[in-house]
Design an enzyme around this catalytic site. Structure first.
Site, PDB file in Angstrom:
ATOM      1  CB  THR A   1      -0.989  -2.891   6.783  1.00 26.01           C
ATOM      2  OG1 THR A   1      -2.320  -2.305   6.347  1.00 26.01           O
ATOM      3  CG2 THR A   1      -1.471  -4.304   6.869  1.00 26.01           C
TER       4      THR A   1
ATOM      5  CB  CYS B   1      -0.922  15.553 -21.750  1.00 24.87           C
ATOM      6  SG  CYS B   1       0.499  15.741 -20.944  1.00 24.87           S
TER       7      CYS B   1
ATOM      8  CB  ALA C   1       8.838  -4.388   9.747  1.00 25.23           C
TER       9      ALA C   1
ATOM     10  CG  ASP D   1       7.829   3.583   0.718  1.00 19.89           C
ATOM     11  OD1 ASP D   1       8.105   2.667  -0.191  1.00 19.89           O
ATOM     12  OD2 ASP D   1       7.449   3.606   1.948  1.00 19.89           O
TER      13      ASP D   1
ATOM     14  CB  CYS E   1       1.240  19.728 -22.063  1.00 18.95           C
ATOM     15  SG  CYS E   1       0.045  19.502 -20.551  1.00 18.95           S
TER      16      CYS E   1
ATOM     17  CG  HIS F   1      -3.111   2.705  -1.878  1.00 16.60           C
ATOM     18  ND1 HIS F   1      -3.060   2.519  -0.686  1.00 16.60           N
ATOM     19  CD2 HIS F   1      -4.371   1.929  -2.059  1.00 16.60           C
ATOM     20  CE1 HIS F   1      -4.197   1.920  -0.069  1.00 16.60           C
ATOM     21  NE2 HIS F   1      -4.900   1.642  -1.056  1.00 16.60           N
TER      22      HIS F   1
ATOM     23  CD  GLN G   1      -2.447  -1.412   2.767  1.00 17.75           C
ATOM     24  OE1 GLN G   1      -3.374  -0.842   3.071  1.00 17.75           O
ATOM     25  NE2 GLN G   1      -1.793  -2.201   3.385  1.00 17.75           N
ATOM     26  CG  ASN G   2       4.055   1.321   2.276  1.00 14.69           C
ATOM     27  OD1 ASN G   2       3.037   1.578   2.975  1.00 14.69           O
ATOM     28  ND2 ASN G   2       4.921   0.493   2.789  1.00 14.69           N
TER      29      ASN G   2
ATOM     30  CB  CYS H   1       2.816  18.767 -17.766  1.00 17.42           C
ATOM     31  SG  CYS H   1       2.942  17.798 -19.372  1.00 17.42           S
TER      32      CYS H   1
HETATM   33  P1  OAD Z   1      -1.495   2.914   8.859  1.00 17.70           P
HETATM   34  O1  OAD Z   1      -0.607   4.290   9.213  1.00 17.70           O
HETATM   35  O2  OAD Z   1      -2.937   2.948   9.042  1.00 17.70           O
HETATM   36  O3  OAD Z   1      -0.975   1.971   9.624  1.00 17.70           O
HETATM   37  C1  OAD Z   1       0.420   1.654  10.297  1.00 17.70           C
HETATM   38  C2  OAD Z   1       0.505   0.166  10.799  1.00 17.70           C
HETATM   39  O4  OAD Z   1       1.753  -0.102  11.013  1.00 17.70           O
HETATM   40  C3  OAD Z   1      -0.028   0.341  12.305  1.00 17.70           C
HETATM   41  O5  OAD Z   1      -0.754  -1.050  12.266  1.00 17.70           O
HETATM   42  C4  OAD Z   1       1.118   0.329  13.198  1.00 17.70           C
HETATM   43  O6  OAD Z   1       0.806  -0.640  14.299  1.00 17.70           O
HETATM   44  C5  OAD Z   1       2.166  -0.490  12.395  1.00 17.70           C
HETATM   45  N1  OAD Z   1       3.407  -0.105  12.795  1.00 17.70           N
HETATM   46  C6  OAD Z   1       4.008   0.648  13.437  1.00 17.70           C
HETATM   47  N2  OAD Z   1       5.312   0.833  13.530  1.00 17.70           N
HETATM   48  C7  OAD Z   1       5.835  -0.366  12.918  1.00 17.70           C
HETATM   49  C8  OAD Z   1       7.070  -1.085  12.741  1.00 17.70           C
HETATM   50  N3  OAD Z   1       8.156  -0.475  13.085  1.00 17.70           N
HETATM   51  N4  OAD Z   1       7.101  -2.206  11.968  1.00 17.70           N
HETATM   52  C9  OAD Z   1       5.816  -2.763  11.607  1.00 17.70           C
HETATM   53  N5  OAD Z   1       4.556  -2.113  11.684  1.00 17.70           N
HETATM   54  C10 OAD Z   1       4.544  -1.017  12.553  1.00 17.70           C
HETATM   55  O7  OAD Z   1      -0.854   2.274   7.511  1.00 17.70           O
HETATM   56  P2  OAD Z   1      -1.463   1.373   6.190  1.00 17.70           P
HETATM   57  O8  OAD Z   1      -2.114   0.437   6.830  1.00 17.70           O
HETATM   58  O9  OAD Z   1      -0.231   1.314   5.346  1.00 17.70           O
HETATM   59  O10 OAD Z   1      -3.869   5.159   1.637  1.00 17.70           O
HETATM   60  O11 OAD Z   1      -2.562   2.679   5.809  1.00 17.70           O
HETATM   61  C11 OAD Z   1      -3.432   2.130   4.770  1.00 17.70           C
HETATM   62  C12 OAD Z   1      -3.677   3.360   3.867  1.00 17.70           C
HETATM   63  O12 OAD Z   1      -4.394   4.373   4.367  1.00 17.70           O
HETATM   64  C13 OAD Z   1      -2.553   3.896   3.102  1.00 17.70           C
HETATM   65  O13 OAD Z   1      -1.959   3.255   2.128  1.00 17.70           O
HETATM   66  C14 OAD Z   1      -3.059   5.538   2.676  1.00 17.70           C
HETATM   67  C15 OAD Z   1      -3.656   5.681   3.973  1.00 17.70           C
HETATM   68  O14 OAD Z   1      -4.900   6.523   3.888  1.00 17.70           O
HETATM   69  C16 OAD Z   1      -4.119   6.031   0.670  1.00 17.70           C
HETATM   70  O15 OAD Z   1      -3.512   7.098   0.617  1.00 17.70           O
HETATM   71  C17 OAD Z   1      -4.936   5.876  -0.408  1.00 17.70           C
END
Ligand code: OAD
Length: 245
Positions: A189, A131, A233, A105, A151, A120, A102-103, A149
């Protein structure tokens, strides 16, 4: 934790097809803030005001100034950490096939993983809102906001904003990876954003084992995950890789 690390190493060694779903937590150790929880972006910014497609269309300069410029600068500087590198080692050992992230980066690819589905989209590229020409983010001059851009159209990150649909190819490839795997690592996540949060559910429904790596519990814990390794992680993945040696 030691027992769970050993169990994960055994499960990985025995699995035929492994996929991973990753979220912002895996990139925290690279200096990229998460979205939710302490220090999360949504503590500082209202996502509906700065991360919704309607906000971008209404006032791109405002969204660029407040959120996009900061994220672009952080992402441009970020380097893979032990979590990303550990997943790359698993691929190199033929123990991990596909990462669905979902990252935005690009750090899994920077670490060396070759099959990464950017669910994402990405901040590594910008695209013209008129364009659709794409530009590598690092090369985009942001001395003037919003950048433009050739354009004359306004550039935006090639990423998914709230209110936009998931790119079709990422959607169907992720679904297929979830169906095909017999083990899924779910790393960093919160599993609250749909449809990404459905990916482990699809994997589970199709018989896969689900291992979560996260310092916190999530809605998947106990419901979908076979077990949660509660930790960061980088450390957890390093220890799993070491235990496989
Ligand atoms: P979140 O910010 O919602 O959640 C981050 C998760 O990482 C949490 O469950 C934390 O407990 C966990 N965490 C924190 N430190 C950590 C570490 N050192 N190692 C492992 N885990 C750790 O992020 P996402 O679940 O990625 O979407 O969020 C999902 C989506 O919400 C994103 O892709 C973005 C956002 O809105 C869009 O922008 C469309």
């Amino acid at each position: 934790m030691k027992e769970l690390i050993r169990r994960a190493a055994e499960d990985l060694a025995a699995a035929g097809n492994v996929a991973a779903l990753t979220g912002a937590g895996i990139s925290i150790e690279s200096g990229i803030p998460p979205f939710r929880g302490k220090g999360g972006l949504w503590e500082r910014f209202d996502p509906m005001e700065f991360a919704h497609i309607d906000a971008l269309m209404r006032d791109p300069a405002k969204v660029w100034k407040v959120l996009v410029r900061e994220m672009k600068e952080i992402v441009d500087r970020a380097k893979p950490n032990d979590g990303h590198k550990g997943l790359a080692k698993l691929e190199a050992r033929d123990r991990l096939k596909t990462i669905i992230t979902q990252n935005i980066d690009g750090l899994h690819q920077a670490a060396g993983n070759t099959d990464v589905i950017e669910y994402h989209g990405t901040f590594a590229w910008q695209r013209c809102m008129d364009c659709h020409k794409k530009y590598e983010s690092r090369k985009v001059d942001i001395s003037e906001i919003p950048p433009r851009c050739d354009c004359g159209g306004i550039l935006r990150p090639d990423a998914v904003f709230f209110g936009e649909t998931i790119p079709a190819k990422a959607m169907w490839r992720s679904r297929q990876a979830a169906v095909d795997c017999d083990l899924m690592l779910v790393v960093g996540t919160s599993a609250v954003v749909q449809p990404a949060a459905m990916i482990p559910v699809i994997a589970k429904d199709n018989g896969a084992k689900i291992i979560e790596i996260n310092p916190e519990r999530t809605p998947l814990t106990d419901e979908i995950s076979d077990y949660l390794i509660m930790g960061e992680a980088g450390e957890v993945i390093n220890r799993i890789v070491a235990a496989m040696d």
